[in-house]
Design an enzyme around this catalytic site. Structure first.
Site, PDB file in Angstrom:
ATOM      1  N   SER A 171      -1.161  -4.942  -3.350  1.00 32.37           N
ATOM      2  CA  SER A 171      -2.401  -5.301  -4.028  1.00 32.37           C
ATOM      3  C   SER A 171      -2.223  -5.302  -5.547  1.00 32.37           C
ATOM      4  CB  SER A 171      -3.511  -4.309  -3.666  1.00 32.37           C
ATOM      5  OG  SER A 171      -3.658  -4.208  -2.272  1.00 32.37           O
TER       6      SER A 171
HETATM    7  N1  SAH Z   1      -1.802  -0.739   0.793  1.00 30.56           N
HETATM    8  C1  SAH Z   1      -0.812  -1.794   0.723  1.00 30.56           C
HETATM    9  C2  SAH Z   1      -1.458  -3.161   0.836  1.00 30.56           C
HETATM   10  C3  SAH Z   1      -0.743  -3.982   1.839  1.00 30.56           C
HETATM   11  S1  SAH Z   1      -1.502  -5.487   2.369  1.00 30.56           S
HETATM   12  C4  SAH Z   1       0.043  -1.660  -0.520  1.00 30.56           C
HETATM   13  O1  SAH Z   1      -0.219  -0.794  -1.362  1.00 30.56           O
HETATM   14  O2  SAH Z   1       1.027  -2.386  -0.644  1.00 30.56           O
HETATM   15  C5  SAH Z   1      -2.285  -5.005   3.859  1.00 30.56           C
HETATM   16  C6  SAH Z   1      -1.416  -4.425   4.946  1.00 30.56           C
HETATM   17  O3  SAH Z   1      -2.288  -4.131   6.048  1.00 30.56           O
HETATM   18  C7  SAH Z   1      -0.333  -5.339   5.517  1.00 30.56           C
HETATM   19  O4  SAH Z   1       0.899  -4.708   5.460  1.00 30.56           O
HETATM   20  C8  SAH Z   1      -0.788  -5.600   6.954  1.00 30.56           C
HETATM   21  O5  SAH Z   1       0.301  -5.750   7.864  1.00 30.56           O
HETATM   22  C9  SAH Z   1      -1.582  -4.343   7.250  1.00 30.56           C
HETATM   23  N2  SAH Z   1      -2.571  -4.442   8.327  1.00 30.56           N
HETATM   24  C10 SAH Z   1      -3.407  -5.457   8.631  1.00 30.56           C
HETATM   25  N3  SAH Z   1      -4.169  -5.152   9.699  1.00 30.56           N
HETATM   26  C11 SAH Z   1      -3.813  -3.892  10.089  1.00 30.56           C
HETATM   27  C12 SAH Z   1      -4.220  -3.014  11.140  1.00 30.56           C
HETATM   28  N4  SAH Z   1      -5.155  -3.359  12.044  1.00 30.56           N
HETATM   29  N5  SAH Z   1      -3.637  -1.796  11.224  1.00 30.56           N
HETATM   30  C13 SAH Z   1      -2.680  -1.411  10.335  1.00 30.56           C
HETATM   31  N6  SAH Z   1      -2.235  -2.206   9.330  1.00 30.56           N
HETATM   32  C14 SAH Z   1      -2.791  -3.425   9.204  1.00 30.56           C
END
Ligand code: SAH
Length: 224
Positions: free
Chosen positions: A69
């Site tokens: 993000s």
């Molecule tokens: N917090 C992260 C943001 C990553 S983007 C950072 O600091 O980099 C969002 C992430 O959520 C992705 O890796 C995606 O695979 C994950 N995601 C999406 N749906 C999900 C779910 N139901 N359970 C767990 N992870 C999920």
């Protein structure tokens, strides 16, 4: 996506300070959040190709179609969570681990879930500096289900666009707890509203809406 830059040079530190100053200019006021983010080398979480631009206030690809993000969004969402030391925090969407590290740096006990096996495996292996954060526990699973075996949590954060407030996660939130998530529907997939849900001591929910934001979608089920 396999090499991790492990040097935190004066150049990186200088760029990071500039980024933190720009977050203040954009309205982030929580000094503890700003300090935590200033303590974490964001370039460690990115592919070497992004080294020169790691401190721009932008989201970047982290593989598997996912993104780390934008720093402003991380700061904003973390500020809404009002983290206190030793609180139990559930994060849905580990991704690059950057957000989880910010929570850990604030002293929280972090339980983070990732649904994509490749990202989960990478997190476990390739980050030697994470040994500093023994307060992060990694789980491969579907965030919609949460982690009932570790509930209740003081705080819950979803870092993917949730189409609704998952009931199972509300159940795993302590009375008095706070849950922050980007809430959006399919009609407008690129925009969500940052939403804060407070579970009052009597179990009723208070819902507040904040700024618009843009996250990758929260998907159900695990991906191999
Ligand atoms: N917090 C992260 C943001 C990553 S983007 C950072 O600091 O980099 C969002 C992430 O959520 C992705 O890796 C995606 O695979 C994950 N995601 C999406 N749906 C999900 C779910 N139901 N359970 C767990 N992870 C999920």
């Amino acid at each position: 996506m396999n090499t991790v830059e492990v040097t935190d040079s004066y150049r990186h530190k200088g760029l990071r300070q500039q980024l933190i100053d720009s977050l203040k200019d954009k309205g982030i006021t929580d000094e503890l959040v700003l300090k935590a983010m200033n303590n974490i080398p964001r370039h460690y979480f990115l592919d070497l190709a992004f080294d020169k631009i790691a401190y721009e206030d932008r989201a970047f690809p982290i593989g598997e179609g996912q993104t780390i993000s934008q720093p402003y969004t991380v700061a904003y969402q973390t500020q809404l969570l009002q983290i206190n030391q030793f609180e139990k925090v559930l994060e849905i969407g580990t991704g690059s681990v950057y957000q989880a590290t910010v929570l850990a740096e604030l002293g929280a006990k972090v339980f983070t879930i990732e649904r994509q096996k490749n990202l989960f495996d990478k997190n476990k292996k390739s980050y030697p500096f994470l040994s500093k954060y023994r307060n992060i526990k990694f789980f491969y699973g579907d965030g919609y289900l949460g982690l009932p075996q570790y509930a209740p949590f003081d705080k819950i954060i979803i870092t993917a666009a949730a189409p609704f407030i998952p009931e199972r996660l509300i159940e795993q939130l302590k009375p008095g707890g706070i849950f922050v998530l980007p809430l959006g529907d399919d009609e407008n997939p690129n925009q969500q509203i940052m939403t804060r849900v407070k579970k009052e001591l009597d179990g009723t929910l208070t819902i507040e809406e904040f700024e618009n934001c843009s996250f990758v979608p929260m998907l159900s089920g695990r991906q191999k």
